[in-house]
Write an enzyme that holds these catalytic residues in place. Structure first.
Site: not given
Ligand code: GLN
Length: 483
Positions: A78, A153, A177
């Protein structure tokens, strides 16, 4: 020809050991598939030019007699995890030209274990999002249905593996995410216990919630991967000491699974996703597990609590991107102009929204009403889990309220997007480990879309996740009940 879709870490390790192919041939096959699929999917932002060299170096180490737990395994990384000398942009324009000056601890551990890094995977900007649509480098598509999102994400990491362009991937999980994208593309995703895996070298989003973890094809692969990356680290004072993590006693015979019935009745959870969950739960029951209805009284406040704490911490962590220290810099007449110009141009809309929101909940007058209250509610949520775990070994829910949604469907409606995390954020708020395992499919517009089954366990009991996860995996394979 190596079939990149069919291999798992475990089978690839066997075949490499047998000499069926070399580490270089394996890495080459994944790179060929990645490049072919990526034109449409956009999972990778970059392929590392030393990937084949890494594969050759691993082959030498094996020849010299070393046994390596991830020898020659090709991975996608990532874009918010640092590799010395490589670009890392966290999906943001503000870090477009940033090159990492050190290896993240997970990267160092993966190198030692013999892994091969293929390239950098796309992500929502600074890991804020559930669809990989907020990346400054274009959206990533779901390889199973390219009209849909791969989740986020860590959408690039999940899509890279799902399209056969990597054998496994590293993601990060602040509110879901890793688990949500894994669920959306039919893979296994693990959010380890807070403190089980070092965050040194992970670009911070919300420091009390972030964890790095693997996205893999099987539960066994997640376990191999987790053993390599977990452990205490002097560079991250929040990592647990070895003695804490080694207290893993084998799971006792009870195998009691808690089902938070009231959470399943939340509006917004699709009926067929709920049915899929119930079908798998009853298969587990037939398999010898006991289902226990439980209450988590404060869990309904998880999402609002998360969306106060996360932006508050993010606004503070992102203050370092000021046009002086890292990446993009757009000068102005005064220092303040430089800050404003750089951050206005360098950050996308979702990041700006959360920085503004986060700074406001931390400001005098609002701190007690919002931030302080959210931290109090967070403690209550953590207590709910502690009480529930006195009576059950694990807690089960669906991973997400819906299967993968259409590209653009929620991009203009932040609250609808935030709702994707309703079932995943409680584990981050309480620091417990959680695993998403594929559990059959539901139909949408003629596409069979995967659904994830989430298992949560007490702190440092990843062993329980793997035990229950393997059962889910086995039952899903034989599961005529889905169709
Ligand atoms: N979708 C969640 C957010 O927007 C989680 C993001 C994440 O886990 N990095 O914060």
């Amino acid at each position: 020809m190596i079939d990149t879709q069919e291999l798992t870490i475990a089978t690839a390790l066997d075949r490499l050991a047998d000499g069926a192919f070399s580490a270089r041939e394996l890495a080459e096959s994944y790179l060929v598939t990645a490049k072919e699929k990526n034109t449409n999917v956009n999972a990778y932002l970059e392929y590392y030019d030393d990937a084949l060299h890494m594969a050759d170096a691993v082959a030498e180490r094996i020849k010299a007699g070393e046994t390596l737990p991830l020898a020659g395994i090709p991975l996608a990384i990532k874009d918010n995890i640092l590799i010395l000398g490589k670009r890392a942009s966290a999906g943001s324009k503000i870090l477009e030209s940033y090159t990492a000056t050190y290896d993240a601890t997970v990267i160092r551990r993966l190198r030692e274990a013999g892994a091969v890094f293929l390239g950098r995977a796309n992500m929502d900007e600074f890991a804020m999002g559930s669809s990989t649509e907020t990346s400054a480098y274009g959206i990533t598509k779901n390889p199973l249905d390219t009209t849909r999102v791969p989740g986020g994400s860590s959408g690039g990491s999940a899509a890279a593996v799902a399209m056969g362009g990597a054998l496994a991937a590293l993601g990060s999980d602040t509110g879901g995410s890793i688990r949500q994208p894994a669920a959306f593309v039919g893979l296994v995703g693990l959010k380890p216990t807070y403190g089980a895996v070092s965050r040194s070298g992970l670009m911070a989003l919300a420091s009390s919630l972030d964890q790095i973890g693997p996205i893999t094809k099987t539960v066994a692969d997640a376990e191999i991967f987790f053993r390599v990356i977990s452990g205490s680290d002097p560079k991250d004072g929040t990592t647990a000491q070895e003695s804490d993590t080694l207290s893993r006693k084998p799971m006792n015979g009870a195998k009691r699974l808690g089902v938070p019935e009231h959470l399943l009745e939340e509006r917004g959870i699709d009926d067929d996703v709920r049915d899929n969950f119930r079908a798998m739960a009853s298969l587990l029951q037939k398999d010898g597990f006991t289902l226990v209805p439980i209450e988590l009284p404060h869990i309904a406040y998880s999402l609002p609590t998360y969306y106060i704490i996360m932006p508050a911490e993010a606004s503070s962590n992102l203050a370092r991107y000021d046009g002086i220290r890292y990446g993009l810099s757009i000068g102005g007449e005064t220092l303040l102009d430089t800050y404003v110009n750089t951050r206005t141009d360098g950050f996308g809309a979702e990041v700006r929204r959360r920085v503004l929101f986060g700074t406001s909940v931390l400001s005098t007058g609002y701190y007690d009403a919002y931030y302080k209250k959210a931290t109090d509610v967070r403690a209550l949520i953590r207590d709910d889990f502690a009480i529930a775990f006195e009576n059950v070994d694990a807690i089960i829910t669906p991973t997400t309220p819906t299967p993968a949604f259409k590209i653009g469907e929620k991009a203009r409606d932040p609250l609808a997007m935030y709702y994707s995390d309703v079932l995943t954020v409680p584990a981050n708020l309480s620091g417990i480990p959680a695993l998403s395992v594929p559990s059959g499919t539901v139909m949408r517009d003629g596409s069979a879309l995967p659904v994830g089954f989430q298992i949560m366990a007490p702190h440092f009991r990843e062993d329980i996740l793997f035990t229950v996860g393997r059962a889910v995996e086995r039952l899903a394979r034989t599961g005529e009940h889905y169709v």
